[in-house]
Scaffold this motif. Structure first.
Motif, short mmCIF file in Angstrom:
data_model
loop_
_atom_site.label_atom_id
_atom_site.label_comp_id
_atom_site.label_asym_id
_atom_site.label_seq_id
_atom_site.Cartn_x
_atom_site.Cartn_y
_atom_site.Cartn_z
N GLY C 83 0.83 -1.21 0.00
CA GLY C 83 0.00 0.00 0.00
C GLY C 83 0.85 1.25 0.00
N LEU C 84 1.88 1.25 0.85
CA LEU C 84 2.77 2.42 0.91
C LEU C 84 3.48 2.63 -0.42
CD1 LEU C 84 4.45 2.17 4.43
CD2 LEU C 84 2.97 3.99 3.55
N GLY C 85 3.92 1.51 -1.01
CA GLY C 85 4.61 1.60 -2.29
C GLY C 85 3.70 2.17 -3.37
N TYR C 91 0.56 7.37 -6.90
CA TYR C 91 -0.43 8.40 -6.59
C TYR C 91 0.19 9.73 -6.17
CZ TYR C 91 -3.63 4.43 -6.57
OH TYR C 91 -4.34 3.32 -6.91
N ARG C 92 1.23 9.66 -5.31
CA ARG C 92 1.76 10.91 -4.78
C ARG C 92 2.24 11.87 -5.87
NH1 ARG C 92 5.85 11.12 0.24
NH2 ARG C 92 4.28 9.70 1.02
N PRO C 93 2.95 11.37 -6.91
CA PRO C 93 3.42 12.33 -7.92
C PRO C 93 2.26 12.98 -8.68
CG PRO C 93 4.53 10.20 -8.14
CD PRO C 93 3.42 10.01 -7.16
N PHE C 200 -3.09 4.85 3.96
CA PHE C 200 -2.82 3.66 3.15
C PHE C 200 -2.37 2.49 4.03
CE2 PHE C 200 -3.16 6.50 -0.37
CZ PHE C 200 -3.49 5.70 -1.45
N VAL C 201 -1.60 2.80 5.06
CA VAL C 201 -1.15 1.74 5.97
C VAL C 201 -2.36 1.06 6.62
CG1 VAL C 201 -0.02 1.30 8.18
CG2 VAL C 201 1.13 2.69 6.44
N VAL C 202 -3.24 1.88 7.19
CA VAL C 202 -4.40 1.32 7.89
C VAL C 202 -5.29 0.54 6.91
CG1 VAL C 202 -6.46 1.87 9.22
CG2 VAL C 202 -4.34 3.14 9.62
N GLY C 203 -5.56 1.16 5.76
CA GLY C 203 -6.41 0.51 4.77
C GLY C 203 -5.82 -0.82 4.31
#
Lengths: 255, 360, 307
Positions: C83-85, C91-93, C200-203
């Motif tokens: 998820g973090l990856g 998504y972040r960019p 994202f971690v929790v999800g």
């Protein structure tokens, strides 16, 4: 002079909070009409109701003797065009293309004439382009026609929005804070432009923060505070209304 | 001054000679690949109207391809014993697909973009599930022995002779698909530069402003949707006649993603880019075929399934293009301006950054 | 046997899994307004990772619930890393790009994960070994299995924990502030990037649990299992009002029950013409109807577009 637009008891609530209530006034044909009020008084809400982006919870509008339709595009087709407080141009299109989009509602070419390009379609395209250039010239930015609109200066973007709105052949032009962010020279030039537009027979509804501009330009003024109409009349009369002085001009003078 | 017609002439000769040269150099299976590349080009051009021009993300586009393909398969095969001619079924497929497009679009085009994407994805799957379960479509087995495409007495699958040249069926299809692709390109180009095309661009850029300027956005989006569906339906009819066999497995969500990838990779809204994307992605998978053989020879087993690798490549391409070059490999000037708008905004208003301090 | 009650029980079990997955959609949407198409694939990875762990350990004599616990403890960090990856790379960019870009990127991630899973685990359906007791309990004319009880309980515990996290902790307050207005939250000193990553971690952790539970329940999985599940969970999130945690939970349970009742009775009502083959169609239809008629959910208010 007869009324072009009549607002009767217009009201709107957002989640139980009344943003606007019982607003009634008429805009005479050919006037420059000012709508003023402190921040959050409901001016832009009124605009969004008038142009069909929101639906009023109470009351309604009568335009040229008949009720206004609900959908924004239909309102525009009836003859009301607007600009936006925070400019909403088609940012990646050129100035000319922006104004050409404004001609959409007054032109006809559909799918089949786009594909088969009969003479009528080509003539219409030529007319659209010519009229758009004319309007860019009218607002004074013809030399910027091929510029991407995002790259125009702030003042020119405001002018372009006016040209785009005029391209829809409005009978009522509704301007949402057109002088916001302009310096005094630009504001003065805007005043001249608005007079020019009125001289062409277009009625103007103006939301404005710049009280000086409004008082100098408008034939009549309506004042909103907390979503209620607190005064309406010629500028010199409104200017001396104690409630207006307290609510708006007073606060400004004290600041 | 005379360079343009000369170049055009050369290009024309090259394109007409392509199947002959390909056959000589690489073999007949590559000509077949060219035919498919052109089919995909038509599909990509259709999706381009929806995604590229009107800015609507359609993830179930393959459904319209399926509609066209199954119409032809059912009405021109022994399946129910009807053999209607192409001149009935091609417009029929186009119309039916357009009708499906309108049917799906009418209730959903008011939705925001991401919801629309999901609804179209669902619609694509629904169509496939029905094709797999209905009796009239012969369920998962699909429909076989479909009539080859025939115009009058001219059968496209037969070998013909012209001026001493031997032209096998697979060439005929190439020329047919080429002609139709050119036609679709011309139509797209005209649409793009028309009153309608301008309105689509306006909606793509700012829907609220477009509505306030008198654009009936719902009808215009519907038009884009139906137009895209029409091209999808046409491609479907041709596919069924060319392939001679259809089954639900040809119309999976992956197929939709692949067509989307063609549009996005080449350059949304730009015809040359879309054509490039379609041809590139249609032909590229061939490069993966030898990979399986190679693995078989080296390891005695196929570790990396070429089909998976191919799809993986498409997916990674989608992500990479969005991040590195959202305007695609061969962008249109307008789209390039649009997709880089946020960078310019960044430069002018650094304080608008959502993460002040920048401690990422 | 009470068919109605039975379908409701089955529906609640299935629905509680939907709810766990729907929470992942709704949290991400609430904060960055993106439909994380890849979320269903994260669940799929969770399921297949836990299956791999189970298969390894079964041969060494492990069995029963402890094995499930071990497998979920492996699946959770795997899914969190995934998820973090995804957030970081895809998504972040694109957070400030035009709306179409992150959507297309999300689709790309979804397909990429499916294909990577196909390369690792193959394209066939994988079957889980029988490791769990087949104990069943009778309640009011219906049957509930031990697996179902465990699913209901773990979902309830996780949702309660999430509720406490969001409503009662500093981190939760920062999350809610970011969901309200990222720019303002940023100005107030909230590290927005960290909050988004936390979401994202929790999800993804919830997705890992959901994946493991699905595996234990249906005892079958493959690389495409996340697609339909994701779509249904998204439907549940929309049904409850996307962005709302309570809504996702309620929507999940509701969808599970409706789907089971629908599947149970549809064949009967239509005299077999529309059977369980079409249960997926039914789910899509629900989604379409909800999106068209109640896009802000059954509980949510109609949103007003910002002009």
């Amino acid at each position: 002079m007869s009324a072009l637009l009549r607002a009767t008891g217009v009201g709107k609530r957002f989640g139980g909070l009344s943003a606007l209530g019982e607003v009634s006034f008429s805009i005479p044909q050919g006037a420059i009409y000012g709508l003023i009020g402190p921040n959050g008084a409901g001016k832009t809400t009124f605009f969004n109701l008038l142009t069909g982006i929101y639906t009023p919870d109470e009351g309604g509008f009568e335009f040229d003797g008949a009720p206004l339709p609900g959908a924004p595009h239909a309102v525009c087709a009836r003859g009301i065009a607007r600009t936006f407080q925070n400019i909403r141009l088609f940012a990646s299109m050129t100035a000319l293309e922006n104004v050409m989009v404004g001609r959409h509602v007054r032109t006809r070419a559909g799918l089949f004439s786009a594909i088969f390009r009969p003479g009528s379609e080509r003539a219409e395209e030529r007319a659209i382009r010519a009229r758009a250039l004319e309007l860019l010239d009218f607002v004074g930015i013809a030399h910027r026609a091929q510029e991407v609109s995002r790259h125009l200066s702030y003042g020119d973007q405001r002018r372009l929005e006016v040209a785009r709105a005029l391209a829809t052949e409005p009978r009522l032009l509704a301007l949402d804070e057109p002088a916001a962010g302009m310096n005094s020279t630009e504001t003065a030039a805007l005043g001249v432009l608005l007079q020019k537009i009125r001289a062409k027979g277009v009625t103007i509804l103006l939301i404005e923060h710049d009280v000086k501009l409004v008082m100098g330009l408008c034939d009549r003024v309506a004042v909103l505070e907390y979503g209620r109409l607190i005064a309406e009349g010629p500028p010199e009369q409104v200017q001396h209304d104690p409630r207006v002085i307290e609510a708006y001009l007073g606060a400004e003078a004290g600041a | 001054m005379k360079l343009r017609p000369l170049l055009f002439g050369l290009a024309l000769v090259a394109v007409l000679a392509l199947p002959f040269l390909t056959d000589l150099a690489l073999g007949r299976s590559w000509v077949r690949l060219l035919d498919f590349a052109l089919l995909y080009a038509m599909l990509a051009l259709g999706l381009n109207i929806v995604v590229g021009y009107a800015g609507l993300l359609d993830l179930g586009y393959v459904a319209f391809y399926a509609v066209g393909a199954y119409l032809y398969a059912m009405l021109a095969s022994p399946h129910i014993g009807m053999h209607l001619p192409l001149w009935v079924l091609l417009p029929g497929g186009a119309l039916l697909a357009a009708a499906f497009g309108a049917l799906l679009g009418a209730p959903t085009l008011g939705l925001r973009g991401d919801y629309l994407a999901i609804v179209t994805m669902g619609f694509g799957e629904i169509i496939r599930i029905f094709l797999r379960n209905l009796n009239v479509t012969n369920g998962p087995a699909g429909i076989d022995l479909i009539d080859p495409i025939q115009l009058g007495n001219f059968s496209f699958s037969a070998t013909h002779r012209l001026f001493g040249l031997v032209i096998p069926g697979i060439y005929n299809y190439y020329f047919l698909f080429l002609g139709l692709t050119v036609l679709i390109v011309l139509m797209s180009r005209r649409l793009e530069g028309s009153r309608i095309g301008r309105a689509w661009a306006a909606i793509r850029e700012d829907e609220i402003a477009a509505r306030a300027m008198g654009l009936n956005t719902k009808n215009l989006k519907l038009l884009a949707f139906a137009m895209g569906a029409t091209f999808g339906g046409i491609s479907g009819v041709l596919f069924a006649g060319f392939q001679g066999f259809v089954s639900p497995e040809s119309f999976t969500m992956n197929e939709s993603v692949m067509i989307l990838c063609m549009v996005v990779l080449g350059g949304m809204g730009h015809l040359n880019g879309v054509l490039l994307g379609a041809i590139l992605l249609a032909i590229l998978p061939e490069a993966f075929r030898p990979l399986a053989q190679l693995q078989q020879q080296t390891f005695g087993e196929v570790y990396l399934d070429p089909a998976s690798l191919r799809m993986l490549l498409f997916a990674v391409a989608l992500i990479a293009v969005m991040i590195l070059r959202p305007e695609g490999l061969w962008p249109s000037p307008v789209r390039k301006r649009e997709l880089h708008a946020s960078e310019e905004d960044n430069a002018s208003t650094p304080d608008a950054d959502p993460a002040p301090g920048g401690a990422a | 046997m009470d068919i109605f009650l039975q379908q409701v029980i089955n529906g609640l079990v299935q629905g509680s899994i939907y709810a766990l997955v729907a929470l992942g959609y709704t949290m991400v949407y609430g904060i960055i307004e993106l439909v994380n198409f890849a979320h269903g694939e994260v669940v799929m990875v969770g399921a297949l990772v836990s299956l791999s762990v189970i298969e390894r350990l079964v041969s060494r004599g492990y069995t029963g619930w402890p094995l499930i616990v071990i497998s979920v403890l492996v699946a959770i960090p795997t899914c969190i890393a995934l998820g973090l990856g995804i957030e970081r790379v895809a998504y972040r960019p694109l957070r400030r790009a035009p709306r179409l870009a992150p959507l297309i990127s999300a689709i790309g991630v979804s397909i990429a994960l499916q294909q990577i899973a196909a390369l690792i685990w193959g394209r066939n359906y994988l079957h889980y070994p029988d490791i769990l007791p087949k104990t069943q309990y009778l309640i009011g004319g219906a049957v509930i299995s031990q697996v179902q009880v465990v699913i209901l309980l773990s979902a309830a515990v996780l949702m309660a924990a999430l509720w406490v996290l969001v409503q009662r902790t500093r981190l939760g307050r920062a999350m809610r502030a970011t969901a309200q207005n990222p720019a303002v939250a940023g100005l107030m000193g909230v590290d927005v990037n960290r909050i988004i990553a936390t979401t994202f971690v929790v999800g993804s952790a919830l997705a890992a649990v959901a994946g493991t539970l699905i595996g234990a329940y249906y005892q079958v999985g493959n690389h495409t299992m996340g697609f339909l599940l994701g779509l249904k969970a998204f439907t549940a999130a929309v049904l409850g009002g996307i962005g709302s945690l309570g809504g996702a939970m309620a929507g999940g349970l509701l969808l599970g029950v409706i789907e089971n009742l629908g599947a149970g009775y549809m064949g009967k009502l239509t005299d077999g013409a529309v059977g369980s083959n079409y249960s997926d169609v039914f789910a899509f239809l629900m989604l379409v109807l909800v999106l068209i008629f109640r896009p802000s959910g059954l509980l949510g208010e109609r949103g007003v577009e910002k002009v």
